[in-house]
Design a protein around this motif. Structure first.
Motif, short mmCIF file in Angstrom:
data_model
loop_
_atom_site.label_atom_id
_atom_site.label_comp_id
_atom_site.label_asym_id
_atom_site.label_seq_id
_atom_site.Cartn_x
_atom_site.Cartn_y
_atom_site.Cartn_z
N LEU A 50 1.76 -20.66 -14.95
CA LEU A 50 2.62 -19.59 -14.45
C LEU A 50 3.82 -20.17 -13.71
N ASP A 51 4.96 -19.56 -13.93
CA ASP A 51 6.18 -19.92 -13.19
C ASP A 51 6.50 -18.91 -12.11
N SER A 52 6.11 -17.67 -12.32
CA SER A 52 6.48 -16.63 -11.37
C SER A 52 5.43 -15.52 -11.32
N VAL A 53 5.45 -14.79 -10.21
CA VAL A 53 4.61 -13.60 -10.03
C VAL A 53 5.52 -12.46 -9.58
N VAL A 54 5.40 -11.32 -10.24
CA VAL A 54 6.16 -10.13 -9.87
C VAL A 54 5.21 -9.16 -9.17
N VAL A 55 5.60 -8.72 -7.97
CA VAL A 55 4.75 -7.81 -7.18
C VAL A 55 5.47 -6.48 -7.03
N LEU A 56 4.83 -5.42 -7.53
CA LEU A 56 5.35 -4.06 -7.40
C LEU A 56 4.64 -3.35 -6.26
N LYS A 57 5.39 -2.63 -5.45
CA LYS A 57 4.76 -1.97 -4.30
C LYS A 57 5.54 -0.73 -3.88
N LYS A 58 4.83 0.35 -3.59
CA LYS A 58 5.44 1.55 -3.03
C LYS A 58 5.39 1.47 -1.51
N ARG A 59 6.49 1.85 -0.89
CA ARG A 59 6.57 1.80 0.57
C ARG A 59 5.68 2.86 1.19
N ASP A 60 5.14 2.54 2.36
CA ASP A 60 4.38 3.51 3.15
C ASP A 60 4.73 3.27 4.62
N ASP A 61 5.78 3.93 5.06
CA ASP A 61 6.26 3.72 6.43
C ASP A 61 5.28 4.24 7.48
N LEU A 62 4.36 5.11 7.07
CA LEU A 62 3.40 5.70 8.01
C LEU A 62 2.04 5.02 7.96
N ARG A 63 1.96 3.85 7.34
CA ARG A 63 0.66 3.21 7.15
C ARG A 63 -0.03 2.90 8.47
N TRP A 64 0.73 2.59 9.53
CA TRP A 64 0.11 2.22 10.80
C TRP A 64 -0.20 3.42 11.69
N GLN A 65 0.07 4.62 11.17
CA GLN A 65 -0.39 5.82 11.86
C GLN A 65 -1.74 6.28 11.32
N LYS A 66 -2.27 5.50 10.38
CA LYS A 66 -3.60 5.76 9.82
C LYS A 66 -4.56 4.67 10.31
N SER A 67 -5.81 4.81 9.99
CA SER A 67 -6.75 3.76 10.34
C SER A 67 -6.39 2.49 9.58
N PRO A 68 -6.51 1.31 10.21
CA PRO A 68 -6.11 0.08 9.54
C PRO A 68 -6.99 -0.24 8.35
N ARG A 69 -6.34 -0.61 7.25
CA ARG A 69 -7.06 -1.03 6.05
C ARG A 69 -6.17 -1.96 5.24
N ARG A 70 -6.76 -3.01 4.70
CA ARG A 70 -6.01 -3.94 3.87
C ARG A 70 -5.57 -3.24 2.57
N ASP A 71 -4.38 -3.58 2.09
CA ASP A 71 -3.91 -3.02 0.82
C ASP A 71 -4.80 -3.50 -0.32
N CYS A 72 -4.78 -2.73 -1.39
CA CYS A 72 -5.48 -3.14 -2.61
C CYS A 72 -4.46 -3.71 -3.60
N CYS A 73 -4.97 -4.57 -4.48
CA CYS A 73 -4.12 -5.30 -5.42
C CYS A 73 -4.72 -5.15 -6.82
#
Length: 509
Positions: A453-476
């Motif tokens: 592999l030469d590169s990895v592309v990571v797609l992600k939707k923003r969630d500006d309110l994520r820290w107003q919820k209970s903490p949880r690691r993102d899923c991949c």
């Protein structure tokens, strides 16, 4: 005749006894009346007294309301004034004043760190120096002031520096400037880099009208033993609410006179907090980084909390290879502009076809390992660094660590962030991570290698309110790719029922 004569004396004796008792009863009654008449002269009117007693307990609606008001007033007086109105999560960047402790000797180097994160006309605060420094127009720096003289204070620690006295008063001196509409004072060093939006996110959780002392301890267990686990290390930064800063300013000069033997500024602050009775509120996103070497292991497995600060950046290696330190920080903050809430947040997934373990630290790095390593291990920092005493001693840290590799075939392949942009049409960020090419180690495992592999592309939707919820690691999740040398990943909130596990393809044994 004789019998009659004998009875007469007995009858007369009985009569005398009866008369005696009658006279005694009469005398008792008369004497009691005299005593009562004398007592009434000294006592208030019984009728008036009973009226006064009964009046408060009159059952009319008017008197009942008066009693309730009296009781309520009494309760308010006992409890004290009610606290100010507090709306959670309404703190903004304009409500925070930064106090930055700087050295004139290192100013030309370290001002570049401040430039990297400071936002002119948005962030508020002051840089406090020991003497005047050269400034230029439009440098994008905060206001610069010279600290007050501290020669009157005692300092007897032979290993330290008197500058600790000056730095310990940064919050109090910033308070005295009288900035309007300030809720929090945040202190840091000139080599501290703050993620300003995440400072806001963390402090918004707390009631700024109350006493709060927010920060974190050192990564070094020995440093915490020498100083205190109850102390916020100043290089990583700490925050003090406005009411607490006012109380600190009233007593600080007397307080620091009582501790002339302490080493630094942050232990003096903590000593004064102890006298005020205010404990440390721990936030793990403040990073002292009392380590040497490469921060990859720590930043690649950041705890599930907002990244607030980085420190000792001129001691550790640049966080991006082949870049100067200031440029590497500016590069990281480019990702922060797109999604500061998710910066350095780890997510873990598996390539079920090639049996790879994948760890993403968003905006910084992607690491791919051969074989299957459990999330319990992957979320543990790898020892890419040495402790503050330059020893490779895994017992010297205040958290768990693991070796970089336990087998030559499990050496991670590292892909550093090259660029992040926001795709408005799809409402997601697109990050491109390129492999950091180093000499590989021979591996006998008969399986696909991430080396292709030469590169990895990571797609992600923003969630500006994520820290107003209970903490949880993102899923991949691993997505299909039309290029053999590129891997595509999707990172974001976990779906219902989603867990981090290897799910072998159907038909595979």
């Amino acid at each position: 005749m004789s019998t009659t004569q004998q009875r007469m004396p007995q009858n007369s004796f009985r009569g005398l006894v009866v008369y005696f008792f009658i006279i005694m009863v009469l005398l008792y009654i008369l004497y009691s009346n005299l005593l009562l008449s004398n007592d009434r002269k000294d006592c208030p009117d019984v009728t008036n007294l009973s009226t006064k007693i009964e009046a408060p307990f009159n059952h009319s609606s008017t008197s009942s309301s008066q009693i309730e008001k009296t009781v309520e007033q009494w309760q308010v007086d006992r409890v004290g004034p009610a606290p100010g109105i507090y709306n959670r999560y309404d703190t903004e960047l304009k409500h925070i004043a930064f106090g930055i402790a700087a050295s004139s000797n290192l100013w030309e180097i370290r001002k570049e760190y401040i430039k990297a994160w400071w936002r002119p006309k948005e962030t508020r605060g002051v840089v406090w120096v020991d003497k005047k420094v050269r400034t230029r127009r439009n440098e994008g720096l905060p206001e610069i002031r010279v600290s007050q003289d501290t020669s009157k204070f005692k300092y007897i620690n032979r290993q330290g520096s008197r500058s600790a006295l000056r730095i310990s008063r940064v919050v109090s001196e910033t308070l005295k400037l009288g900035m309007k509409d300030i809720r929090w004072f945040v202190m840091g060093d000139d080599d501290t880099v703050f993620i300003a939006d995440n400072v806001v996110r963390v402090l918004s959780k707390y009631d700024h009208t109350q006493f709060y002392y927010v920060g974190s301890a050192s990564e070094s267990h020995i440093q915490n033993i020498f100083f205190s686990y109850a102390m916020a290390f100043g290089g990583g930064g700490f925050a003090i609410s406005y009411p607490l800063a006012k109380e600190l300013a009233k007593m600080q000069d007397k307080c620091i006179q009582r501790y002339p033997a302490l080493y630094g500024s942050d232990d003096r602050i903590q000593a004064c907090m102890a006298e005020l009775g205010v404990p440390l509120t721990r936030e793990l996103g403040f990073h002292q980084y009392d380590v040497y070497g490469d921060l990859l292991g720590l930043l690649g497995a950041h705890p599930v909390t907002p990244l607030v600060s980085l420190h000792h950046l001129d001691v550790v290696e640049p966080i991006f290879p082949r870049m100067k330190r200031a440029k590497a920080l500016a590069h990281l903050l480019e990702a922060a502009k797109e999604d500061s809430a998710s910066l350095m947040q780890q997510s873990i997934c598996y390539d079920s076809t090639r049996y790879w373990s994948i760890s993403v630290s968003w905006g910084y790095v992607v690491q791919i390992l051969r074989g299957v390593m459990s999330p319990r291990e992957l979320e543990m920092p790898t020892r890419t660094f040495l402790n503050w005493y330059k020893r490779a001693d895994y017992t010297a840290y205040a958290f768990n660590t693991r070796p970089v590799e336990r087998h030559p075939c499990q050496k991670p392949f590292v892909f550093y962030m090259n660029k992040v942009r926001y795709d408005r049409a799809r409402k997601q960020t697109i990050g491109v991570y390129y492999r950091h090419k180093t000499r590989g180690r021979y591996c006998r495992w008969r399986m696909a290698s991430p080396e292709k592999l030469d590169s990895v592309v990571v797609l992600k939707k923003r969630d500006d309110l994520r820290w107003q919820k209970s903490p949880r690691r993102d899923c991949c999740r691993v997505l299909p790719s039309d290029k053999d040398n590129t891997m595509v990943l999707s990172v974001g909130n976990c779906r219902e029922g989603e867990i981090t596990e290897l799910q072998p393809k159907k038909g595979s044994s």
